[in-house]
Scaffold this motif. Sequence first.
Motif, PDB file in Angstrom:
ATOM      1  N   PRO A 228     -11.662  -3.427  25.049  1.00 45.89           N
ATOM      2  CA  PRO A 228     -11.866  -2.686  26.293  1.00 45.89           C
ATOM      3  C   PRO A 228     -12.268  -3.603  27.440  1.00 45.89           C
ATOM      4  CG  PRO A 228     -13.694  -2.322  24.781  1.00 45.89           C
ATOM      5  CD  PRO A 228     -12.687  -3.137  24.039  1.00 45.89           C
ATOM      6  N   ASN A 229     -11.587  -3.462  28.575  1.00 46.80           N
ATOM      7  CA  ASN A 229     -11.946  -4.189  29.791  1.00 46.80           C
ATOM      8  C   ASN A 229     -12.647  -3.238  30.747  1.00 46.80           C
ATOM      9  OD1 ASN A 229      -8.754  -5.090  29.184  1.00 46.80           O
ATOM     10  ND2 ASN A 229     -10.245  -6.737  29.206  1.00 46.80           N
ATOM     11  N   ASP A 230     -13.615  -3.734  31.484  1.00 43.37           N
ATOM     12  CA  ASP A 230     -14.269  -2.944  32.531  1.00 43.37           C
ATOM     13  C   ASP A 230     -14.621  -1.551  32.022  1.00 43.37           C
ATOM     14  OD1 ASP A 230     -14.041  -5.035  34.406  1.00 43.37           O
ATOM     15  OD2 ASP A 230     -11.969  -4.479  34.801  1.00 43.37           O
ATOM     16  N   SER A 231     -15.230  -1.474  30.866  1.00 48.08           N
ATOM     17  CA  SER A 231     -15.444  -0.194  30.201  1.00 48.08           C
ATOM     18  C   SER A 231     -16.876  -0.045  29.719  1.00 48.08           C
ATOM     19  CB  SER A 231     -14.510  -0.047  28.985  1.00 48.08           C
ATOM     20  OG  SER A 231     -13.161  -0.059  29.376  1.00 48.08           O
ATOM     21  N   VAL A 232     -17.330   1.206  29.724  1.00 48.34           N
ATOM     22  CA  VAL A 232     -18.531   1.581  28.987  1.00 48.34           C
ATOM     23  C   VAL A 232     -18.062   2.357  27.766  1.00 48.34           C
ATOM     24  CG1 VAL A 232     -18.830   3.583  30.514  1.00 48.34           C
ATOM     25  CG2 VAL A 232     -20.662   2.933  28.983  1.00 48.34           C
ATOM     26  N   VAL A 233     -18.538   1.959  26.598  1.00 48.74           N
ATOM     27  CA  VAL A 233     -18.192   2.614  25.332  1.00 48.74           C
ATOM     28  C   VAL A 233     -19.488   3.096  24.701  1.00 48.74           C
ATOM     29  CG1 VAL A 233     -17.162   2.348  23.051  1.00 48.74           C
ATOM     30  CG2 VAL A 233     -16.164   1.154  25.013  1.00 48.74           C
ATOM     31  N   MET A 234     -19.504   4.346  24.275  1.00 50.05           N
ATOM     32  CA  MET A 234     -20.659   4.919  23.577  1.00 50.05           C
ATOM     33  C   MET A 234     -20.195   5.429  22.223  1.00 50.05           C
ATOM     34  SD  MET A 234     -22.481   6.930  26.750  1.00 50.05           S
ATOM     35  CE  MET A 234     -23.895   7.439  25.766  1.00 50.05           C
TER      36      MET A 234
ATOM     37  N   LEU B 256     -29.878   2.930  19.819  1.00 52.91           N
ATOM     38  CA  LEU B 256     -30.273   1.918  18.842  1.00 52.91           C
ATOM     39  C   LEU B 256     -29.998   0.514  19.363  1.00 52.91           C
ATOM     40  CD1 LEU B 256     -31.490   2.127  16.002  1.00 52.91           C
ATOM     41  CD2 LEU B 256     -29.190   1.826  15.085  1.00 52.91           C
ATOM     42  N   GLU B 257     -28.902   0.352  20.094  1.00 55.73           N
ATOM     43  CA  GLU B 257     -28.547  -0.950  20.662  1.00 55.73           C
ATOM     44  C   GLU B 257     -27.697  -0.737  21.901  1.00 55.73           C
ATOM     45  OE1 GLU B 257     -29.212  -3.979  21.500  1.00 55.73           O
ATOM     46  OE2 GLU B 257     -29.158  -4.756  19.440  1.00 55.73           O
ATOM     47  N   ALA B 258     -27.904  -1.585  22.901  1.00 54.92           N
ATOM     48  CA  ALA B 258     -27.080  -1.584  24.113  1.00 54.92           C
ATOM     49  C   ALA B 258     -26.665  -3.026  24.363  1.00 54.92           C
ATOM     50  CB  ALA B 258     -27.845  -1.017  25.300  1.00 54.92           C
ATOM     51  N   LEU B 259     -25.368  -3.293  24.294  1.00 54.22           N
ATOM     52  CA  LEU B 259     -24.849  -4.650  24.424  1.00 54.22           C
ATOM     53  C   LEU B 259     -24.003  -4.788  25.672  1.00 54.22           C
ATOM     54  CD1 LEU B 259     -23.642  -5.415  20.776  1.00 54.22           C
ATOM     55  CD2 LEU B 259     -25.805  -6.075  21.834  1.00 54.22           C
ATOM     56  N   CYS B 260     -24.090  -5.947  26.300  1.00 52.77           N
ATOM     57  CA  CYS B 260     -23.151  -6.321  27.356  1.00 52.77           C
ATOM     58  C   CYS B 260     -22.247  -7.409  26.789  1.00 52.77           C
ATOM     59  CB  CYS B 260     -23.889  -6.835  28.588  1.00 52.77           C
ATOM     60  SG  CYS B 260     -22.774  -7.430  29.897  1.00 52.77           S
TER      61      CYS B 260
ATOM     62  N   ARG C 296     -15.046   6.348  25.833  1.00 58.32           N
ATOM     63  CA  ARG C 296     -14.837   5.177  26.694  1.00 58.32           C
ATOM     64  C   ARG C 296     -14.544   5.651  28.104  1.00 58.32           C
ATOM     65  NH1 ARG C 296     -11.900   2.491  29.848  1.00 58.32           N
ATOM     66  NH2 ARG C 296     -10.389   4.197  29.789  1.00 58.32           N
ATOM     67  N   LEU C 297     -15.116   4.967  29.070  1.00 55.44           N
ATOM     68  CA  LEU C 297     -14.854   5.273  30.475  1.00 55.44           C
ATOM     69  C   LEU C 297     -14.889   3.977  31.257  1.00 55.44           C
ATOM     70  CD1 LEU C 297     -14.563   7.724  32.517  1.00 55.44           C
ATOM     71  CD2 LEU C 297     -16.983   7.332  33.011  1.00 55.44           C
ATOM     72  N   GLY C 298     -14.029   3.865  32.254  1.00 53.19           N
ATOM     73  CA  GLY C 298     -14.100   2.719  33.141  1.00 53.19           C
ATOM     74  C   GLY C 298     -15.446   2.677  33.849  1.00 53.19           C
TER      75      GLY C 298
ATOM     76  N   PHE D 135     -21.950  -0.051  24.593  1.00 54.38           N
ATOM     77  CA  PHE D 135     -21.325  -1.325  24.931  1.00 54.38           C
ATOM     78  C   PHE D 135     -20.915  -1.276  26.404  1.00 54.38           C
ATOM     79  CE2 PHE D 135     -20.416  -0.401  20.503  1.00 54.38           C
ATOM     80  CZ  PHE D 135     -20.658  -1.589  19.836  1.00 54.38           C
ATOM     81  N   LEU D 136     -21.272  -2.304  27.156  1.00 51.53           N
ATOM     82  CA  LEU D 136     -20.799  -2.470  28.525  1.00 51.53           C
ATOM     83  C   LEU D 136     -19.952  -3.730  28.548  1.00 51.53           C
ATOM     84  CD1 LEU D 136     -24.027  -1.601  30.548  1.00 51.53           C
ATOM     85  CD2 LEU D 136     -22.003  -0.187  30.238  1.00 51.53           C
ATOM     86  N   CYS D 137     -18.669  -3.571  28.837  1.00 47.63           N
ATOM     87  CA  CYS D 137     -17.713  -4.681  28.747  1.00 47.63           C
ATOM     88  C   CYS D 137     -17.134  -4.959  30.130  1.00 47.63           C
ATOM     89  CB  CYS D 137     -16.579  -4.339  27.779  1.00 47.63           C
ATOM     90  SG  CYS D 137     -17.150  -3.782  26.162  1.00 47.63           S
ATOM     91  N   GLN D 138     -17.487  -6.101  30.689  1.00 44.63           N
ATOM     92  CA  GLN D 138     -16.952  -6.461  32.010  1.00 44.63           C
ATOM     93  C   GLN D 138     -17.085  -7.970  32.200  1.00 44.63           C
ATOM     94  OE1 GLN D 138     -18.833  -5.224  35.952  1.00 44.63           O
ATOM     95  NE2 GLN D 138     -17.021  -3.899  35.897  1.00 44.63           N
ATOM     96  N   ASP D 139     -15.954  -8.639  32.415  1.00 48.25           N
ATOM     97  CA  ASP D 139     -15.979 -10.074  32.669  1.00 48.25           C
ATOM     98  C   ASP D 139     -16.382 -10.344  34.108  1.00 48.25           C
ATOM     99  OD1 ASP D 139     -15.203 -10.648  30.087  1.00 48.25           O
ATOM    100  OD2 ASP D 139     -13.061 -10.683  30.581  1.00 48.25           O
TER     101      ASP D 139
END
Length: 459
Positions: A36-42, A132-136, A57-59, A95-99
Amino acid sequence: MNKHHESTGRAGEQQITLRGPAELADALPYLMGFYPNDSVVMVALHGGRGRFGGRLRLGIPQAPGEWGPVADQLAECLVSGSERREGRPDAIVIFLCQDSPDGSGGRLAMERLRPFAQRLRTACGALDVPVLEALCISDGRYWSYCCPDPRCCPDQGNPLAMPGTTVMAAAAAYAGVHVRGTLRDMEARLQPWRTPAAVTAQEEALDRAAPALIPKLLDERAKGEVAAETLRLARTLMDRIEETQPAPPALADAGDDQLIGSDEAAAVILGLQDRETRDKAAAWMEGTEAQAALRLWRTLARRCVGPYGEHAAAPLTLAGWVSWSTGDEPGARVALALALRADPDYTFAQLLHRACNEGLDPEALRRCLREAADEGTSPGARAVEAVVDPAADRGAPSLRVSRVRPLPDGGRRRGRAHRRPGAERVKASPGSPRPWTSAAGRRAREARRYGRRDSRARR
């Protein structure tokens, strides 16, 4: 470092235990089917060992002012959806995924998103479900927002494991699970053309076809003729596509684009704006015709250029439906999310997106469409809604995050350009009126919506 033991399987099945943020970060693309790019995943966790459940998943919203409302709605959607499907979750992983924009390093991206992570944790906590966990995940490294210990979670982050070297990668390979590349790559196959000459040619074809077809779509006696012609032409294009040799995705997409003329594409795109026609086309969902149909819907979605972007909701929803029907859930989620981006009020996409996210079996809807095809009828909005969304009458919220209300501080958000009430869109070429610049055109836009549930779909 926070030690976690998350299981990837249900009770009674072979399970893989993930220990800590590093293995969680590595598991994400296998959970989603893509990077996932530019995404928040729960992801919901169930039971004492944290079995993975529903996921969303949401942008990532561009404007920080939107983070609070989006966090509240995401938490509510995940928890309520999990309750209907598997029971209330015991915990949630974020998960917060953003380059970073220039690839210079992910720390700045991580710090920028920290308030969003906190809002998500607060929103989940307000529903009595702990995070439980929040990752970037950024620029090939990961950070934990839940671990303050620099000995295991340094400021510069930890590098992600090399692809294919972890226990999750081995288990996925053994199970035949493949990661399909990045979300950006998957979306690119469905997004409108950008080459100026091709865009102009397709836009002009749509301009030519609209004045002739839209009045017929609004005429109860004439729209049956348009439906028959649309389905006949779509079947012809599918047969043409099916005759070509298999090729890698990029080459196949380019080849499909060359097989279909601009006028042919315009006629089918406009014809699919009629709900009953689209429902009949949805019956091409199995066997060899499913792949030809999927390639056609992708091609038509790429042809919805310029001001015709909202028209992509129909072919994108059909692409999502065929993907889901044939077992490609990651592809279905991407197509349906793009359909809702094109038209957030498109109810068929809303229903399918929710059903796919909740892990429902598509066979019930396939049966409904088969029966309608045998009878030569459309299944109808209520019938499809009853199959896909049996909880609708109980007021269950959708798992789709709708557009956020306007910000009180006037903050801007990515999306459609603002227009004054009553303002018309600019014409692309002299003498070629857009279908929405007349009262009939505006009615056509409403006519193509999929049987909304009274006024709720407009909220």
